[in-house]
Design an enzyme around this catalytic site. Structure first.
Site, PDB file in Angstrom:
ATOM      1  N   HIS A 111      -9.752 -20.249 -17.636  1.00  0.00           N
ATOM      2  CA  HIS A 111      -7.990 -19.758 -17.690  1.00  0.00           C
ATOM      3  C   HIS A 111      -7.681 -20.622 -19.059  1.00  0.00           C
ATOM      4  CE1 HIS A 111      -3.912 -22.610 -16.576  1.00  0.00           C
ATOM      5  NE2 HIS A 111      -4.293 -21.163 -15.877  1.00  0.00           N
ATOM      6  N   HIS A 112      -6.633 -20.192 -19.519  1.00  0.00           N
ATOM      7  CA  HIS A 112      -6.050 -20.524 -21.086  1.00  0.00           C
ATOM      8  C   HIS A 112      -4.623 -20.545 -20.337  1.00  0.00           C
ATOM      9  CE1 HIS A 112      -9.703 -18.116 -22.549  1.00  0.00           C
ATOM     10  NE2 HIS A 112     -10.050 -19.505 -22.493  1.00  0.00           N
ATOM     11  N   GLU A 167      10.237 -12.599 -12.647  1.00  0.00           N
ATOM     12  CA  GLU A 167       9.652 -13.866 -11.648  1.00  0.00           C
ATOM     13  C   GLU A 167      10.744 -13.873 -10.456  1.00  0.00           C
ATOM     14  OE1 GLU A 167       6.978 -17.192 -12.325  1.00  0.00           O
ATOM     15  OE2 GLU A 167       5.640 -15.567 -13.344  1.00  0.00           O
ATOM     16  N   GLU A 189       0.566 -10.796 -13.393  1.00  0.00           N
ATOM     17  CA  GLU A 189       0.534 -11.490 -12.601  1.00  0.00           C
ATOM     18  C   GLU A 189       2.212 -10.623 -12.702  1.00  0.00           C
ATOM     19  OE1 GLU A 189       2.569 -16.528 -10.997  1.00  0.00           O
ATOM     20  OE2 GLU A 189       2.788 -15.021 -13.113  1.00  0.00           O
ATOM     21  N   PRO A 227      19.309 -21.221 -10.013  1.00  0.00           N
ATOM     22  CA  PRO A 227      18.394 -22.562 -10.121  1.00  0.00           C
ATOM     23  C   PRO A 227      17.181 -22.108 -10.155  1.00  0.00           C
ATOM     24  CG  PRO A 227      20.152 -21.424  -8.369  1.00  0.00           C
ATOM     25  CD  PRO A 227      20.131 -20.633  -9.231  1.00  0.00           C
ATOM     26  N   ASN A 228      16.514 -21.194  -9.362  1.00  0.00           N
ATOM     27  CA  ASN A 228      15.534 -21.188  -8.370  1.00  0.00           C
ATOM     28  C   ASN A 228      14.532 -20.809  -9.798  1.00  0.00           C
ATOM     29  OD1 ASN A 228      17.189 -21.194  -6.603  1.00  0.00           O
ATOM     30  ND2 ASN A 228      16.007 -19.962  -5.296  1.00  0.00           N
ATOM     31  N   GLU A 254       2.835 -18.528  -5.722  1.00  0.00           N
ATOM     32  CA  GLU A 254       2.872 -20.389  -6.339  1.00  0.00           C
ATOM     33  C   GLU A 254       4.568 -20.920  -5.407  1.00  0.00           C
ATOM     34  OE1 GLU A 254       1.281 -19.784  -9.832  1.00  0.00           O
ATOM     35  OE2 GLU A 254       3.919 -18.909 -10.684  1.00  0.00           O
ATOM     36  N   HIS A 307      -0.893 -13.871 -16.607  1.00  0.00           N
ATOM     37  CA  HIS A 307      -0.131 -14.383 -15.705  1.00  0.00           C
ATOM     38  C   HIS A 307       1.682 -14.672 -16.420  1.00  0.00           C
ATOM     39  CE1 HIS A 307      -1.205 -16.014 -11.533  1.00  0.00           C
ATOM     40  NE2 HIS A 307      -2.283 -15.342 -11.931  1.00  0.00           N
ATOM     41  N   GLU A 308       2.650 -14.395 -16.445  1.00  0.00           N
ATOM     42  CA  GLU A 308       3.399 -14.235 -16.985  1.00  0.00           C
ATOM     43  C   GLU A 308       3.231 -13.136 -18.356  1.00  0.00           C
ATOM     44  OE1 GLU A 308       3.147 -17.567 -14.838  1.00  0.00           O
ATOM     45  OE2 GLU A 308       2.176 -17.734 -16.734  1.00  0.00           O
TER      46      GLU A 308
END
Ligand code: NOJ
Ligand code: CA
Length: 693
Positions: free
Chosen positions: A404-405, A178, A493, A198-199, A499, A474-475
């Site tokens: 959603h899990h 990401e 993702e 930092p982000n 987001e 995601h991830e």
């Protein structure tokens, strides 16, 4: 054996004594049209080497291939050829859903069997597949006495480049993709400077000056190269270590702190394909099917239980802080009532599905908890969410739920519950789940992109298939075309999604993010980016943050970014009564064909896609911070048909920062002899739907 190229011989001689084989030792294989050519040879020391030429120019110069193992000498020198096999393959296959219906898989293959002449006499093969849109190479280790259980500490696949190319890259982080893309010369890649970025979230680890893939480059001559891998199965993900002096890349596998090797396998086994997409036009990278073609055919058979769909969901409201996942702070988003509101909205707007996050117990212990094992329960709803009733209501309205899990990166807990969780879904007729892996992996010492997790992600796909469940992770681990074999790996993702725009000013994605993603991350496969934010300034929830594009750019993403699940991510109240929402209602999610009309990496991209079934055409173009004028020929439209083009474009005063919601809707009568002059504002875009008259 194919033609022998003079340029290659000259190049080989330049590399000196170690690699100056005579022409009769070179083995070559070219692509069906002859535009790409691989040359393989063994050096005098018996080391395997190859080169790649495109249109008679070398694009990968002499590069070596070797393996390091735990408890065994390096497999590198003293090799002799034990066999050589060539074949041509040509097939057409159909995607059950995708960017196009029919895919041509046409290549020439060269398989070289190698054996160590002395010592352990270990054997392996290198397989090259040469396509018109690029090349793939993989290793096969047959069953043999001196290699049974193999512990790979390093795979050294080199890609030696011919110049200091422009590169679009993200760091070779073992845990997360990401990042914003960097555009630098190859010699200026400095991935480790992103350490402790930092982000980013709580987890990132960048041990080397390496990049993650797909990594895309442009040479001085205007050739585009993108490096990635295909069919990542039971192996570690590959990053590419950059030698900024020699201008070369070398595979660097993701490891684990729990083992002193990176991959463990038993012979016989194959590695993933190492891939290079090669194109003369940036848009051809997007049209390339190399990654899916290098995967096995569909193993699941009939997958018609999943239908590509747009969806809305109880999601953005959490990222805006309007509601929360957890029930603890009194603003729980996933209530029966709220879910019904979204179902009503979906039903009224031809949107097929609703995602509900925060429906199950455990969210009180989500972020920040060290011991996340056993925290989430994937079958037990909070008491203010009546799962059965929501499903029943959805069915009444013709709207499916998306489950959603969030595993909170505790995959063992998830694996224990997979059967019960997926069978609950099946019993309720829910066919898709969005999974999440936020945080550092438990067990400690494993990384998101290592072999251990690659196998976990695959387990979810295989188990999901048993219960007719499609996975949108995601991830995730990177997409490597597995969707061909397991079409239920619908989307993922694995990039900096929408987001981030809600989280803070510094974290927001700049206007050039998606014009870069289209030529990098999107080459790997479908993206759940979650487009369609109309309330660009996030008022009144996060007024200090914003989405850094115009509204028309958000619309164009439905065509530009491919995914068979495409979210209309904003709150229903942002869409209600909004004339531009008509485009989201109309736009397709499943395509008969795709044409990339124009584009430059990191600058802009213009794509036309024809919807399956209806055969309606849609168009989307997005630009970076530069305003742009594009003239688009409509020659992709069907012959002898007249269309009304409904054009959603930036307003005259539109600008991603100063005036992002300024847009206009115009119409034009067009046919396939027409062209359209389009104006895109800074950070802007254009979306068009074509309706036959
Ligand atoms: C991260 C995902 O990317 C996001 O979409 C989701 O809302 C959170 N995890 C919670 O699972
Ligand atoms: Ca994420």
């Amino acid at each position: 054996m194919k033609f022998f190229n003079q340029t290659i011989l000259v190049s080989l001689m330049c590399w000196g004594v170690a690699c100056s084989p005579s022409a009769d030792k070179l083995i070559t294989v070219e692509s069906p049209s002859g535009n790409n050519l691989i040359t393989f040879f063994l050096t005098d020391a018996g080391e395997a080497a190859y080169l790649v030429a495109h249109n008679n120019k070398i694009v990968i110069d002499t590069s070596y291939l070797s393996f390091e193992f735990k408890g065994q000498p390096t497999l590198q020198q003293g090799l002799i050829t034990a066999g050589q096999h060539e074949r041509t393959f040509n097939e057409q296959w159909e995607m059950p859903w995708g960017e196009q219906r029919t895919v041509i898989n046409h290549y020439n293959e060269l398989k070289i069997d190698l054996i160590e002449e002395q010592g352990l006499n270990r054997q392996f093969s290198i397989i090259f597949k040469v396509y018109d849109d690029g090349i793939g190479l993989r290793y096969f280790f047959p069953e043999q006495t001196n290699l049974t259980e193999v512990m790979i500490t390093d795979e050294n696949t080199q890609f030696n480049l011919t110049g200091d190319h422009d590169v679009w890259w993200i760091p070779g982080d073992w845990d997360i993709y990401e990042y914003l893309y960097n555009e630098t010369k190859l010699s200026a890649v400095d991935a480790t400077s992103k350490r402790n970025h930092p982000n980013l979230g709580q987890h990132n680890y960048i041990p080397e000056n390496a990049v993650n893939t797909p990594v895309t480059m442009k040479t001085k001559n205007g050739t585009y190269l993108s490096f990635h891998e295909a069919n990542l199965t039971d192996y570690a993900g590959m990053t590419l270590k950059v030698d900024v002096v020699k201008l070369s890349l070398q595979s660097e596998l993701v490891g684990s702190e729990n083992t002193d090797y990176k991959v463990i396998r038993t012979t016989p086994f194959s590695t993933p394909w190492r891939t290079v997409q090669i194109a003369d036009r940036a848009g051809d990278l997007i049209e390339s099917n190399l990654i899916v073609n290098l995967n096995e055919p569909n193993k699941l058979g009939d997958v018609s239980w999943f239908k590509p769909t747009k969806y809305v969901g109880i999601w953005w409201e959490m990222h805006l802080g309007k509601s929360s996942w957890s029930k603890a702070d009194g603003k729980h988003g996933a209530t029966t009532e709220n879910a019904k509101k979204y179902i009503d909205f979906a039903a009224a707007n031809d949107i097929g599905a609703v995602l509900v996050e925060g429906w199950n117990t455990g969210w009180e212990h989500w972020i920040g908890f060290e011991d996340r094992e056993g925290v989430f329960d994937f079958v037990t709803p909070y008491e203010d969410y009546d799962l059965e009733e929501v499903v029943r209501y959805g069915r009444e309205k013709g709207v499916e739920l998306i489950m959603h899990h969030e595993t909170s990166a505790a995959p063992r807990t998830y694996e224990q519950q997979m059967d019960t969780a997926y069978s609950l879904m099946q019993s309720l007729g829910i066919h898709a789940v969005k999974t999440g892996y936020v945080g550092k992996i438990i067990p400690k010492g494993e990384y998101h992109h290592g072999q251990w997790m690659v196998n976990h992600y695959r387990k979810a796909i295989e188990k999901g298939a048993q219960y007719q469940v499609a996975i949108n992770a995601h991830e995730p681990i990177k997409a490597t075309g597995i969707r061909r074999t397991y079409p239920n790996a619908i989307s993922r993702e694995g990039l900096r999604g929408q987001e981030f725009n809600a989280w803070s000013v510094e974290k927001g994605n700049p206007p050039d993010h998606l014009p870069t993603v289209a030529f990098t991350r999107m080459l790997a496969g479908p993206i759940d980016f979650t487009p369609g934010i109309f309330n660009i300034k996030l008022s009144p929830y996060k007024e200090e943050h914003q989405v850094n594009t115009t509204l028309a750019h958000q619309l164009a993403l439905y065509v530009v970014i491919y995914s068979p699940v495409q979210m209309a991510a904003d709150l229903p109240e942002s869409y209600s009564g909004h004339p531009a929402f008509q485009f989201i209602r109309d736009v397709g999610v499943n395509w008969e064909q795709t044409r990339v009309l124009d584009g430059e990496v990191g600058d802009f991209v213009a794509i036309a896609r024809q919807e399956r079934g209806t055969r309606k055409w849609f168009f989307g173009a997005i630009t970076d911070e530069e305003p742009r004028e594009l003239t688009i020929s409509l020659d992709f439209l069907d012959d002898n048909k007249n269309y009304t083009a409904t054009i959603y474009s930036d307003g005259d005063k539109s600008h991603w920062n100063d005036n992002p919601t300024d847009y206009k809707i115009t119409t034009a009568d067009v046919n396939n002899a027409s062209s359209l002059d389009l104006k895109l504002a800074a950070g802007g875009g254009v979306a068009i739907s074509f309706t036959e008259k």
